[in-house]
Design an enzyme around this catalytic site. Sequence first.
Site, short mmCIF file in Angstrom:
data_model
loop_
_atom_site.label_atom_id
_atom_site.label_comp_id
_atom_site.label_asym_id
_atom_site.label_seq_id
_atom_site.Cartn_x
_atom_site.Cartn_y
_atom_site.Cartn_z
N ARG A 116 0.84 -1.19 0.00
CA ARG A 116 0.00 0.00 0.00
C ARG A 116 0.89 1.25 0.00
O ARG A 116 1.97 1.26 0.63
CB ARG A 116 -0.86 -0.02 1.26
CG ARG A 116 -1.86 1.11 1.42
CD ARG A 116 -2.96 1.04 0.43
NE ARG A 116 -4.11 1.82 0.84
CZ ARG A 116 -5.08 2.14 -0.01
NH1 ARG A 116 -5.04 1.77 -1.28
NH2 ARG A 116 -6.12 2.83 0.40
N THR A 391 -9.82 0.22 -9.84
CA THR A 391 -8.78 -0.60 -9.24
C THR A 391 -8.74 -1.82 -10.12
O THR A 391 -9.55 -1.96 -11.03
CB THR A 391 -9.21 -0.91 -7.78
OG1 THR A 391 -9.20 0.30 -7.04
CG2 THR A 391 -8.35 -1.93 -7.10
N THR A 409 -4.04 -0.78 -7.34
CA THR A 409 -4.80 0.39 -7.76
C THR A 409 -3.99 1.66 -7.86
O THR A 409 -2.94 1.79 -7.23
CB THR A 409 -5.96 0.62 -6.74
OG1 THR A 409 -6.85 1.60 -7.25
CG2 THR A 409 -5.45 1.06 -5.39
N ASP A 433 -7.95 8.25 0.08
CA ASP A 433 -8.46 7.16 0.93
C ASP A 433 -8.27 7.44 2.42
O ASP A 433 -8.79 6.72 3.26
CB ASP A 433 -7.78 5.83 0.55
CG ASP A 433 -8.52 5.12 -0.57
OD1 ASP A 433 -9.65 5.53 -0.90
OD2 ASP A 433 -7.97 4.15 -1.13
N1 GLY Z 1 -8.36 2.97 -3.46
C1 GLY Z 1 -9.40 2.10 -3.12
C2 GLY Z 1 -9.10 1.28 -1.93
O1 GLY Z 1 -7.94 1.03 -1.65
O2 GLY Z 1 -10.00 0.89 -1.24
#
Ligand code: GLY
Length: 580
Positions: A116, A391, A409, A433
């Site tokens: 992430r 995504t 994503t 987010d």
């Molecule tokens: N960017 C969408 C998610 O990570 O939930």
Amino acid sequence: MKYTLIFISLLLILSNACKLKKDINQSATASIEQEKTILEQQEMGVLADNAMVVTAHPEASKIGIEVLKNGGNATDAMVAIHFALTVCYPRAGNIGGGGFMVMRENNGNTHTLDFRETAPALASKDMYLDAEKNVIPRLSLDGHLAVGVPGSVDGMWKAHQKFGKLNWANLLQPAINLAENGYKLTKAEVEYMDKYKETIQVLNTEENLFTIKTPEVNSVFKQLELAKTLRLIAQNGRSGFYEGETAQLFVEEMERGNGIISLEDLKNYQSVWREALVGNYKNAYNIISMSPPSSGGVCLLQMLEMLENINLNECGFHSLSSIHLINEVERLAYADRAEHLGDPAFYNVPMENLLDTAYLDKRFESISILQATRSNIVKAGNFTDNESKETTHYSIVDTEGNAIAVTTTLNGNYGAKVVVGGAGFFLNNEMDDFSAKPGVPNQFGLIGKEANAIEAGKRMLSSMTPTIIEKNGKLFMVVGTPGGSTIITSVLQNFLNVVEYNMTMQEAVNAKRFHHQWKPDTLFVESGAFNEKLSHELKMKGHTLIEKEKIGRVDAILIHENGKLEGAADPRGEDKAMGF
Ligand code: GLY
């Protein structure tokens, strides 16, 4: 009159209601006989004996399956697919974004990798607020300030270092070829490029392939700058992205567009191996999914634990009672998401409490079969805008039975809509987010609080839910989807479609979906999913329905009792399952 209506509603409800008690195993374990019927009579995805890949783009699927045919394992295929999607699916496939990988080895060992994005060192809690502490519209979505430090290249590199069999550079070569020699653009791809061109023109500091005239349908689309960047990554591994020429171009792009990501941010980025989050459903299924900073695993396990109280099979697919109850369970899980979930390195996520059976049973007991619960009246999220939230997910099973689920994503379509000048790749807008301000919805209408507030180095909460499921200890399903906040509920419904409603993987993927996320207090439903009578009955129960054209885009693999792999590509996109 009022009492007559209540009486009629009650009758309707009772005639539709299903058994409300734990009824373990009864509906969840389809017999071999049932399995045979499925194989003989039902719509099936792609069937294969040895290996399968399902991705959002035929070129990426082709590349992935070739790797497996040439002796590569699931990790090798993942690396090749990931870089290929960067080229042929630039609005979501990425090196400028991040994601999560869930892996189950053929010996049953599980691993998850969190790649992430992180907030840059200069990020701060109020960075998207004006002087009056109001959120500045679109600042966390468009342009350089919306970008989180990307994790994809480090993720692919770390996974390959640990599990890869084939040579790293060789695995990137098909993506480099695809960028250099080009691929034919489909109508849908051209339409997306055209739709976003003006925004990309405004936000970019230099001319690039996405700011100039949109190519024709069927024309060959070559990306030479991206090919050069991929070559640097092929030659130098993670350093080819986080250091040297690529990093330099990245930071120069930031400086031209008032972004804040520095060379140090890039150099310091690290993906993280995390213990898989594992839960059980009706004693037969082990659900292996992603822990925070994804909310996917926690919410999925919460919903399944609550749904164990119902015999959904008896309720029937898309019956009034099943939709009502699944909807209520979704509402409860998303309420917890908003309050309690965030990056565990920065916030003490109460995992044990959230997944405690007694707690979840009590939550379930709070549900009324008669009426929809009210999520307190709050400002509704802007959930009905036209921008799709892109995504992408891919599922892999290799010849040795190792399985990988990856969801990755840029966040929105083409992410922040900024291409790194001279390097040819899009940057994410993942900063959206985070919760920019408590209670103010992000692009998905999701709200958050302290748990998901912005802090330097922190990972923003995600809904991505790459998931692998075992049945009686054996590999059973590999599943995941794009769709922002709808990801978790789509994964849930695809699982239930197979285990409760005896669908094949393809039928489960094709089936219409619905979604509730607590706030806004709305039952989103795919167009045509519910007939007029059902919609009316749901409204009578107090649900507010809003139609959406599409929810999710699931790419999944099911392992049948006879050992056959069924790859199901979602017909909502141009996705492709390939096996051998
Ligand atoms: N960017 C969408 C998610 O990570 O939930």
